[in-house]
Motif scaffolding. Sequence first.
Motif, PDB file in Angstrom:
ATOM      1  N   PRO A  64       0.974  -1.282  -0.103  1.00  0.00           N
ATOM      2  CA  PRO A  64       0.045   0.108  -0.045  1.00  0.00           C
ATOM      3  C   PRO A  64       0.901   1.223   0.051  1.00  0.00           C
ATOM      4  N   GLU A  65       0.386   2.368  -0.389  1.00  0.00           N
ATOM      5  CA  GLU A  65       1.138   3.491  -0.319  1.00  0.00           C
ATOM      6  C   GLU A  65       1.631   3.935   0.925  1.00  0.00           C
ATOM      7  N   ALA A  66       0.846   3.648   1.854  1.00  0.00           N
ATOM      8  CA  ALA A  66       1.507   4.125   3.294  1.00  0.00           C
ATOM      9  C   ALA A  66       2.559   3.259   3.424  1.00  0.00           C
ATOM     10  N   GLY A  67       2.858   1.873   3.094  1.00  0.00           N
ATOM     11  CA  GLY A  67       4.003   1.129   3.384  1.00  0.00           C
ATOM     12  C   GLY A  67       5.013   1.493   2.712  1.00  0.00           C
ATOM     13  N   MET A  68       4.718   2.022   1.243  1.00  0.00           N
ATOM     14  CA  MET A  68       6.000   2.480   0.379  1.00  0.00           C
ATOM     15  C   MET A  68       6.683   3.690   1.179  1.00  0.00           C
ATOM     16  N   GLU A  69       5.844   4.679   1.543  1.00  0.00           N
ATOM     17  CA  GLU A  69       6.145   5.729   2.279  1.00  0.00           C
ATOM     18  C   GLU A  69       6.983   5.822   3.331  1.00  0.00           C
ATOM     19  N   TYR A  70       6.429   4.536   4.242  1.00  0.00           N
ATOM     20  CA  TYR A  70       7.227   4.254   5.604  1.00  0.00           C
ATOM     21  C   TYR A  70       8.332   3.693   5.131  1.00  0.00           C
ATOM     22  N   LEU A  71       8.594   2.703   4.249  1.00  0.00           N
ATOM     23  CA  LEU A  71       9.963   2.200   3.767  1.00  0.00           C
ATOM     24  C   LEU A  71      10.876   3.292   3.485  1.00  0.00           C
ATOM     25  N   LEU A  72      10.429   4.106   2.492  1.00  0.00           N
ATOM     26  CA  LEU A  72      11.140   4.933   1.956  1.00  0.00           C
ATOM     27  C   LEU A  72      11.798   6.134   2.958  1.00  0.00           C
ATOM     28  N   ARG A  73      11.146   6.372   4.010  1.00  0.00           N
ATOM     29  CA  ARG A  73      11.412   7.156   5.070  1.00  0.00           C
ATOM     30  C   ARG A  73      12.317   6.397   6.172  1.00  0.00           C
ATOM     31  N   THR A  74      12.206   5.134   5.985  1.00  0.00           N
ATOM     32  CA  THR A  74      13.089   4.369   7.041  1.00  0.00           C
ATOM     33  C   THR A  74      14.274   3.626   6.764  1.00  0.00           C
ATOM     34  N   LEU A  75      14.240   3.076   5.602  1.00  0.00           N
ATOM     35  CA  LEU A  75      15.298   2.293   4.922  1.00  0.00           C
ATOM     36  C   LEU A  75      16.500   3.173   5.019  1.00  0.00           C
ATOM     37  N   ASP A  76      17.605   2.869   5.602  1.00  0.00           N
ATOM     38  CA  ASP A  76      18.903   3.654   5.641  1.00  0.00           C
ATOM     39  C   ASP A  76      20.109   2.906   4.951  1.00  0.00           C
ATOM     40  N   PRO A  77      20.684   3.472   3.835  1.00  0.00           N
ATOM     41  CA  PRO A  77      21.895   2.671   3.249  1.00  0.00           C
ATOM     42  C   PRO A  77      22.873   2.518   4.410  1.00  0.00           C
ATOM     43  N   ASP A  78      23.277   3.246   5.415  1.00  0.00           N
ATOM     44  CA  ASP A  78      24.167   3.064   6.374  1.00  0.00           C
ATOM     45  C   ASP A  78      23.696   1.496   7.142  1.00  0.00           C
ATOM     46  N   GLN A  79      22.646   1.358   7.143  1.00  0.00           N
ATOM     47  CA  GLN A  79      21.959  -0.158   7.843  1.00  0.00           C
ATOM     48  C   GLN A  79      22.015  -1.268   7.058  1.00  0.00           C
ATOM     49  N   TYR A  80      22.557  -0.994   5.533  1.00  0.00           N
ATOM     50  CA  TYR A  80      22.642  -2.106   4.691  1.00  0.00           C
ATOM     51  C   TYR A  80      21.512  -2.806   4.541  1.00  0.00           C
ATOM     52  N   PRO A  81      19.997  -2.075   4.075  1.00  0.00           N
ATOM     53  CA  PRO A  81      19.020  -2.858   4.054  1.00  0.00           C
ATOM     54  C   PRO A  81      18.986  -3.901   2.850  1.00  0.00           C
ATOM     55  N   VAL A  82      18.347  -5.146   3.154  1.00  0.00           N
ATOM     56  CA  VAL A  82      18.092  -6.036   1.966  1.00  0.00           C
ATOM     57  C   VAL A  82      16.514  -6.607   2.218  1.00  0.00           C
ATOM     58  N   VAL A  83      16.113  -7.329   1.134  1.00  0.00           N
ATOM     59  CA  VAL A  83      15.085  -7.977   1.250  1.00  0.00           C
ATOM     60  C   VAL A  83      15.201  -9.472   0.874  1.00  0.00           C
ATOM     61  N   VAL A  84      14.461 -10.138   1.897  1.00  0.00           N
ATOM     62  CA  VAL A  84      14.469 -11.545   1.589  1.00  0.00           C
ATOM     63  C   VAL A  84      13.008 -12.403   1.345  1.00  0.00           C
ATOM     64  N   MET A  85      12.960 -12.559   0.278  1.00  0.00           N
ATOM     65  CA  MET A  85      11.554 -13.018  -0.218  1.00  0.00           C
ATOM     66  C   MET A  85      11.460 -14.350  -1.053  1.00  0.00           C
ATOM     67  N   GLY A  86      10.417 -14.850  -0.949  1.00  0.00           N
ATOM     68  CA  GLY A  86       9.919 -16.073  -1.317  1.00  0.00           C
ATOM     69  C   GLY A  86       8.582 -16.817  -0.800  1.00  0.00           C
ATOM     70  N   ASN A  87       7.886 -17.798  -1.230  1.00  0.00           N
ATOM     71  CA  ASN A  87       6.944 -18.274  -0.656  1.00  0.00           C
ATOM     72  C   ASN A  87       7.484 -18.909   0.878  1.00  0.00           C
ATOM     73  N   ARG A  88       6.487 -19.167   1.666  1.00  0.00           N
ATOM     74  CA  ARG A  88       6.794 -19.429   3.138  1.00  0.00           C
ATOM     75  C   ARG A  88       7.467 -20.771   3.015  1.00  0.00           C
ATOM     76  N   GLU A  89       7.175 -21.782   2.217  1.00  0.00           N
ATOM     77  CA  GLU A  89       7.710 -22.961   2.471  1.00  0.00           C
ATOM     78  C   GLU A  89       9.227 -22.938   2.002  1.00  0.00           C
ATOM     79  N   VAL A  90       9.500 -22.020   1.121  1.00  0.00           N
ATOM     80  CA  VAL A  90      11.037 -22.308   0.595  1.00  0.00           C
ATOM     81  C   VAL A  90      11.820 -21.324   1.467  1.00  0.00           C
ATOM     82  N   LEU A  91      10.992 -20.311   2.200  1.00  0.00           N
ATOM     83  CA  LEU A  91      12.055 -19.419   3.076  1.00  0.00           C
ATOM     84  C   LEU A  91      12.412 -20.183   4.243  1.00  0.00           C
ATOM     85  N   LYS A  92      11.365 -21.015   4.704  1.00  0.00           N
ATOM     86  CA  LYS A  92      12.016 -21.630   6.021  1.00  0.00           C
ATOM     87  C   LYS A  92      12.786 -22.875   5.713  1.00  0.00           C
ATOM     88  N   ALA A  93      13.081 -23.304   4.604  1.00  0.00           N
ATOM     89  CA  ALA A  93      13.837 -24.593   4.290  1.00  0.00           C
ATOM     90  C   ALA A  93      15.282 -24.221   4.701  1.00  0.00           C
TER      91      ALA A  93
END
Length: 233
Positions: A204-233
């Motif tokens: 949602p728009e609120a989520g994108m705005e929140y991420l843009l204002r929160t993600l900090d290059p100095d904190q080395y942000p990453v995304v971990v993504m996949g369906n739940r079954e493959v993520l927990k493997a």
Amino acid sequence: MEPGAPGGAAPSSDAGTAGRTPQDPSDPSPPTKSTPMAEPWRVPGVGNRLHQLIPETSRQVLAVYGDGEDSPDSTIVLYEKDEDDAWKKAGRWRGHNGREGWTVDHHEGDLRTPVGVFTLSDAGGVLDDPGTLLPYDQGKSYEVPKAWGEAHRHDFDYVIAVDYNRVRGTPPNDPTRPNGDEKGGGIWLHLDHGDGTSACVTLPEAGMEYLLRTLDPDQYPVVVMGNREVLKA
């Protein structure tokens, strides 16, 4: 934005939390307290195979939990490390991924989102910079083609590039694909319009705005993504 990546959204009416209950999955506000995790050093729901790919320097992880291998529906959760190096939930939203679900071997046009751990380095969009620390590229070049229809008009108001088959440090719409066009590319976080995408992940728009204002290059942000079954493997 894989070309034709409808996966954005008409913007939500309120970027804040007024009127929402604490259980509302679109509520971007950090929770006050939560039950302590048995393994606070581990991102919840992420097994050893992917967890070991999260850089030790990263203190911000955006986890995208797909509902199923072939499902376009997902839950997106932002975690941040606290002073004790424990991962704490900082935001949660419902969103979408590829229309056909997920894949560990993404190819152009398969309508699936690639599984993996990817850095988040660059942002942009049609709208002005909302106050992000990420490099931000604003311009009309992010406007969606009129042929996509009114439902997708706001898809790319805000975008964050997922560093899959792209050159970090370039605008999200840079077309360069180091591993070849057949491996797909142009995969973004962007606004949700209510159903699946060509490969992007949407919020949602609120989520994108929140991420843009929160993600900090100095904190080395990453995304971990996949369906739940493959993520927990």
